[in-house]
Design an enzyme around this catalytic site. Structure first.
Site, mmCIF file in Angstrom:
data_model
loop_
_atom_site.group_PDB
_atom_site.id
_atom_site.type_symbol
_atom_site.label_atom_id
_atom_site.label_comp_id
_atom_site.label_asym_id
_atom_site.label_seq_id
_atom_site.Cartn_x
_atom_site.Cartn_y
_atom_site.Cartn_z
ATOM 1 N N GLU A 119 5.772 1.348 -15.609
ATOM 2 C CA GLU A 119 5.718 1.365 -14.145
ATOM 3 C C GLU A 119 6.833 0.579 -13.478
ATOM 4 O O GLU A 119 7.258 0.949 -12.397
ATOM 5 C CB GLU A 119 4.327 1.004 -13.599
ATOM 6 C CG GLU A 119 3.849 -0.380 -13.776
ATOM 7 C CD GLU A 119 2.441 -0.588 -13.152
ATOM 8 O OE1 GLU A 119 1.800 -1.543 -13.570
ATOM 9 O OE2 GLU A 119 2.015 0.167 -12.268
ATOM 10 N N HIS A 165 -0.863 9.319 -37.869
ATOM 11 C CA HIS A 165 -1.488 10.617 -37.564
ATOM 12 C C HIS A 165 -0.677 11.410 -36.543
ATOM 13 O O HIS A 165 -1.214 12.298 -35.896
ATOM 14 C CB HIS A 165 -2.914 10.397 -37.072
ATOM 15 C CG HIS A 165 -3.775 9.738 -38.100
ATOM 16 N ND1 HIS A 165 -4.212 10.395 -39.226
ATOM 17 C CD2 HIS A 165 -4.220 8.463 -38.197
ATOM 18 C CE1 HIS A 165 -4.922 9.546 -39.967
ATOM 19 N NE2 HIS A 165 -4.933 8.372 -39.365
ATOM 20 N N ARG A 200 0.810 -1.213 0.000
ATOM 21 C CA ARG A 200 0.000 0.000 0.000
ATOM 22 C C ARG A 200 0.851 1.274 0.000
ATOM 23 O O ARG A 200 0.316 2.381 -0.076
ATOM 24 C CB ARG A 200 -0.904 0.025 1.238
ATOM 25 C CG ARG A 200 -1.827 -1.154 1.323
ATOM 26 C CD ARG A 200 -2.626 -1.102 2.591
ATOM 27 N NE ARG A 200 -3.657 -0.093 2.524
ATOM 28 C CZ ARG A 200 -4.891 -0.298 2.099
ATOM 29 N NH1 ARG A 200 -5.246 -1.504 1.696
ATOM 30 N NH2 ARG A 200 -5.766 0.661 2.067
HETATM 31 O O1 M6R Z 1 -7.111 -2.087 -7.629
HETATM 32 P P1 M6R Z 1 -7.477 -1.538 -8.956
HETATM 33 O O2 M6R Z 1 -7.616 -2.588 -10.016
HETATM 34 O O3 M6R Z 1 -8.712 -0.669 -8.908
HETATM 35 O O4 M6R Z 1 -6.284 -0.608 -9.367
HETATM 36 C C1 M6R Z 1 -6.323 0.172 -10.521
HETATM 37 C C2 M6R Z 1 -4.953 0.675 -10.887
HETATM 38 O O5 M6R Z 1 -4.440 1.470 -9.856
HETATM 39 C C3 M6R Z 1 -3.981 -0.464 -11.166
HETATM 40 O O6 M6R Z 1 -4.444 -1.298 -12.175
HETATM 41 C C4 M6R Z 1 -2.602 0.086 -11.569
HETATM 42 O O7 M6R Z 1 -2.702 0.746 -12.787
HETATM 43 C C5 M6R Z 1 -1.587 -1.051 -11.618
HETATM 44 N N1 M6R Z 1 -0.425 -0.713 -10.866
HETATM 45 C C6 M6R Z 1 -1.149 -1.394 -12.982
HETATM 46 O O8 M6R Z 1 -0.217 -2.420 -13.004
#
Ligand code: M6R
Length: 602
Positions: free
Chosen positions: A481, A497, A27
């Site tokens: 990422e 484009h 988190r």
């Molecule tokens: O828990 P969630 O699926 O709602 O999270 C959405 C995004 O924060 C999540 O998919 C994020 O883009 C990932 N780190 C991508 O790998």
């Protein structure tokens, strides 16, 4: 973002807090800290960086006491410095916080006016100061915390610990999740039940607006109106092996490798001999599907849009959650609003869902069954991917796709767009998915080689058509990422484009193109790239490899797949490419900089 924990135990709290925080590090991980009370004395330790820094600090400078709170941070207000690390202390109170206090500036000004000194750039410090001030006015610690909570605006989960109180934690949930764990003569607290797994399996999820006063004998919970309430205690069994690396170097590697198994589990859940077990959805009275999510889950939605429109002839729209809610789109009772989220706690997605309440039918596609998004939906469809720890979403993505694909097939059947035989044919294909994904995983050594070269690039483009277009964007997101290489995903036809101006001999272009009805068009775009010295890595099947001709730098060969399954199978290549590029670059795969797994702030 940010994980909080609390312990009122019968053993030293510090090791328990650190262990629980380890499970919440997904988190946020830019600083961490704990506070304990020992014979009435409140003290804290904090460290910048990952949790290991805090553990090291505690070896040299231990903290005793059987009661405590802890925090792992993803910075919102104020940089990741020691002074901004939680717990925040003001006189006799220490506070840990997940979320944002929106009115902290007013509160801070008020506290300063009263003569209190502020030393951090955080919003959380004001919560501690307001509580301290209320205690100074004569309120008991729990009363002061409750009165302070009443003054806060925003979305948060909070835990308070007090000087002189060895048997008291006050906890509150308003917009960010919080779970209470019940032990034998011990009580625990965590942002997520996973944090408490080694301590107890008896969990109470606080509801929005709840405040809980904990002591070793139990918890007194009050709802947002101050009424005492009983929240159910559930047995939440978390298989410890699911939150360990299981011999893999990284969680991401483990989670990529798990995909055949978890996809099988998801499919077994929904597939029956003669159809799809989603009896709660009837698409005959749906005239529009609106799919909403963030990040990777959004790309799953974009893929599903092709399926809903093509298979079921059902108009489908996709939106990024943070835009959707402020766009205030018109909805009707014949609209099916679908929210896709691994964590089920993403603040933007949750807010978008709440916008749809009483306006449309709400279905969520979630991994965490007890999450806020699941609980606030009319219907929650689990994706059954198991705990996903790596910040880069992998198995959740493919399981989201599998469930959305089955939804689209169900829509096609309900709306009479396909008959029994056609559905049976599709479902036979779907049953081959785990095997095809296993096959795709065998391409890893070739992908590893390609990734080594990719790791030298400054910019990378991903191209695809049809369902390969959202996957191109997902591939680019994955690479960005975890390897920090700039990458973009484009629809192949869009390249000319504008983005083609970026192409030169230094730009690798990943083209994802199974040999399907769009293949020839994509290959034409690929030729345009190669004519400008773009370095093409083509991901295709044997037929595509043969038909593509010469000039590509590399061809990564996927198994032949039915078109419906292609985005799921080709996702494996995109994930492995990002993973091995990050390994080659030496970046932190599971905990990339600036990110957090669960994005609980807007
Ligand atoms: O828990 P969630 O699926 O709602 O999270 C959405 C995004 O924060 C999540 O998919 C994020 O883009 C990932 N780190 C991508 O790998």
């Amino acid at each position: 973002m940010c994980g909080i924990v609390g312990v009122l135990g019968n053993h030293e709290a510090a090791p328990l807090l650190v262990e629980a925080l380890k499970r919440l590090e997904y988190r946020g991980y830019d600083s961490a800290g704990i506070a304990t009370v020992d014979a009435g004395r409140l003290d804290r330790r904090r460290a910048v960086g990952k949790l290991v820094e805090l553990s090291d600090l505690l070896v040299h400078d231990p903290l005793s006491g059987k009661s405590g709170i802890g925090h792992t941070r993803w910075a919102t207000h104020g940089g990741p410095t020691l002074v901004n690390a939680h717990p925040h202390r003001a006189g006799p109170v220490a506070v840990v916080h997940n979320g944002i206090i929106e009115n902290f500036r007013e509160l801070r000004a008020e506290m300063r006016e009263k003569g209190y000194e502020t030393v951090t750039q955080t919003d959380t410090e004001t919560v501690a100061l307001v509580t301290q001030d209320l205690m100074a006015q004569g309120l008991q610690p729990d009363e002061a915390a409750i009165a302070a909570l009443a003054r806060l605006k925003g979305a948060f989960a909070l835990a308070f610990l007090f000087e002189g109180e060895d048997d008291l934690i006050v906890a509150a949930r308003q917009g960010s999740p919080l779970a209470i764990g019940w032990g034998d003569g011990e009580m625990f607290l965590g942002s997520d039940a996973i944090a408490l797994a080694p301590l107890t399996d008896r969990i109470t999820y606080l509801e929005e607006g709840d405040v809980a006063v904990l002591n070793r004998g139990g918890a007194e919970i009050r709802d947002r109106n101050g009424n005492r309430v009983n929240r159910p205690v559930r047995r939440v069994l978390i298989d410890a092996s699911r939150i360990e690396k299981g011999g893999h170097r990284h969680f991401m590697a483990k989670e990529i490798a798990e995909q055949p198994a978890v996809l099988r589990e998801a499919l077994d859940h929904y597939l029956q001999d003669d159809g799809i077990a989603m009896p709660q959805i009837d698409f005959t009275d749906v005239d529009r599907v609106v799919l909403v999510a963030c990040g990777t889950a959004f790309y799953a939605c974009q893929t599903a849009r092709y399926w809903f429109e093509e298979l079921a002839r059902l108009p489908a729209e996709c939106d990024i959650a943070s835009e959707f809610r402020y766009r205030e789109p018109p909805l009707s009772e014949r609209t099916l609003a679908v929210f896709v989220s691994q964590s089920g706690e993403t603040a933007d997605t949750l807010a978008a869902l709440r916008y749809c309440r009483d306006k449309a039918r709400i279905v969520s596609v979630v991994n965490v069954a007890e999450s806020s998004i699941a609980r606030e939906s009319d219907l929650a469809l689990p994706i059954l991917a198991g705990a996903e720890i790596g910040v880069a979403s992998t198995k959740a993505f493919t399981c989201q796709l599998a469930v959305l694909m089955l939804m689209a097939l169900k829509a096609a059947k309900d709306r009479g767009r396909i008959g029994d035989d056609a559905l049976a044919g599709h479902l036979n294909d779907v049953r081959t998915l785990p095997g095809l994904v296993s096959h795709a995983l065998t391409v890893e050594p070739a992908i590893e080689d390609a990734a080594r070269a990719l790791s030298q690039a400054q910019d990378v483009l991903f191209l695809g058509r049809g369902t390969m277009y959202p996957l191109a964007m997902e591939g680019a997101l994955k690479l960005k990422e975890i390897s920090y290489i700039h990458a973009e995903g484009y629809a192949s036809g869009e390249l000319k484009h504008g983005p083609i101006a970026l192409i030169d001999g230094s730009v690798p272009v990943i083209v994802m193109a199974p040999r399907d009805r769009l293949f020839d068009k994509t290959v034409s775009n690929m030729q345009e790239v190669m004519a400008r010295e773009g370095q093409v890595i083509l991901i295709t099947d044997a037929a595509g490899a043969e038909a593509a001709g010469e000039g590509t730098r590399e061809v990564l060969q996927m198994p032949p797949v039915p078109p419906l399954l292609a985005p799921i199978v080709y996702a494996i290549a995109a994930q492995l490419l990002a993973y091995h590029t990050a390994i080659a670059k030496g970046t932190d795969v599971d905990q990339p900089r600036n990110l957090a797994k669960s994005v609980t702030v807007e």
